[in-house]
Design an enzyme around this catalytic site. Structure first.
Site, PDB file in Angstrom:
ATOM      1  N   HIS A  99      53.495 -21.045  45.415  1.00  0.00           N
ATOM      2  CA  HIS A  99      53.356 -22.152  44.793  1.00  0.00           C
ATOM      3  C   HIS A  99      52.452 -23.208  45.631  1.00  0.00           C
ATOM      4  O   HIS A  99      51.378 -23.821  45.289  1.00  0.00           O
ATOM      5  CB  HIS A  99      54.450 -23.081  44.430  1.00  0.00           C
ATOM      6  CG  HIS A  99      54.324 -24.155  43.757  1.00  0.00           C
ATOM      7  ND1 HIS A  99      54.041 -24.745  42.522  1.00  0.00           N
ATOM      8  CD2 HIS A  99      54.241 -25.652  44.507  1.00  0.00           C
ATOM      9  CE1 HIS A  99      53.815 -25.862  42.399  1.00  0.00           C
ATOM     10  NE2 HIS A  99      53.968 -26.705  43.779  1.00  0.00           N
ATOM     11  N   GLU A 100      52.805 -23.213  47.124  1.00  0.00           N
ATOM     12  CA  GLU A 100      52.295 -24.178  47.926  1.00  0.00           C
ATOM     13  C   GLU A 100      50.657 -23.538  48.431  1.00  0.00           C
ATOM     14  O   GLU A 100      49.686 -24.331  48.354  1.00  0.00           O
ATOM     15  CB  GLU A 100      52.942 -24.231  49.198  1.00  0.00           C
ATOM     16  CG  GLU A 100      54.348 -24.976  49.125  1.00  0.00           C
ATOM     17  CD  GLU A 100      54.286 -26.245  48.255  1.00  0.00           C
ATOM     18  OE1 GLU A 100      53.288 -26.993  48.431  1.00  0.00           O
ATOM     19  OE2 GLU A 100      55.222 -26.639  47.637  1.00  0.00           O
TER      20      GLU A 100
END
Length: 228
Positions: A99-100
């Site tokens: 996600h990051e």
């Protein structure tokens, strides 16, 4: 309904929504941090592979302290992962790391919502503190106009939160696509990743709803006084 009772009701609803969202993400994270991924890849390894595949070798990955302190720093071009995610080989670690990195890909491709959010971030920081300060002073000195200035500043914070929603949902979408393309997880794990990222996204939705309720509460409490 009496304005005071309505304002307290809005406060309680906002608190319950925030609490439920926090419990949901905490429960989901605790669940998926106990499930190892089939490739035995750490969050760092997943992040590095996705970055390299997208020709983002210049973006570094660093370890930071804390729990769920993971974030992407667009100013320094660094993906920061909490120790548990950085070293962990669980579904939770894979999900958060991917996600990051999704944010890093957004930054690289010039994703418009992320650019807009970054451009207004300094203003939002001032609005957040300035809004509460103006409201506090307005209440102390019974200065209704000052309270309305504070409310207006909090609306700017709400705008930032609204723009954050597509940024976060899009980052999760990119994360799942990358994990699938590189075959870092299997189909069953992809469903678990989706569930983990969905729980995280709900915290941002809850923040938006809570801010709206806070603004409505202030309007209910002080909106009528302007006419006095």
């Amino acid at each position: 309904m009496d304005n005071y009772i309505l304002s307290e009701l809005l406060l309680i609803i906002g608190f319950i929504i925030s609490l439920c969202a926090q419990l949901y993400i905490t429960t989901s994270y605790n669940k998926y941090k106990k499930i190892e991924n089939s490739k035995n890849l750490s969050g760092f390894e997943v992040a590095r592979r996705i970055l390299d595949r997208n020709k983002l070798k210049d973006i570094y990955i660093t370890e930071v302290k804390g729990n769920l302190t993971d974030h992407y720093d667009p100013s320094r071009k660094v993906v920061r992962l909490s120790s548990e995610v950085f070293h962990g080989t669980t579904i939770a670690s894979v999900s958060v790391a991917a996600h990051e990195v999704g944010h890093a890909i957004q930054d690289n491709t010039g994703y418009k919502f992320m650019r807009f959010r970054s451009s207004i971030y300094p203003i939002v920081n001032l609005s957040s503190y300035g809004g509460y300060f103006a409201i506090l002073l307005g209440i102390i000195f019974q200065a209704i106009d000052l309270i309305w200035i504070g409310i207006a500043l909090e609306v700017i914070v709400l705008l930032f939160q609204l723009v954050t929603l597509p940024v976060e949902f899009n980052a999760s979408k990119r994360a799942k696509e990358e994990l699938k393309k590189i075959q870092l997880i299997n189909q069953d794990e992809l469903e678990d990743v989706s569930a983990m990222l969905y729980a995280a996204a709900l915290t941002y939705v809850a923040s938006v709803i809570t801010t709206i309720l806070q603004i409505l509460r202030l309007i209910v409490l002080y909106g009528g006084r302007r006419r006095d």
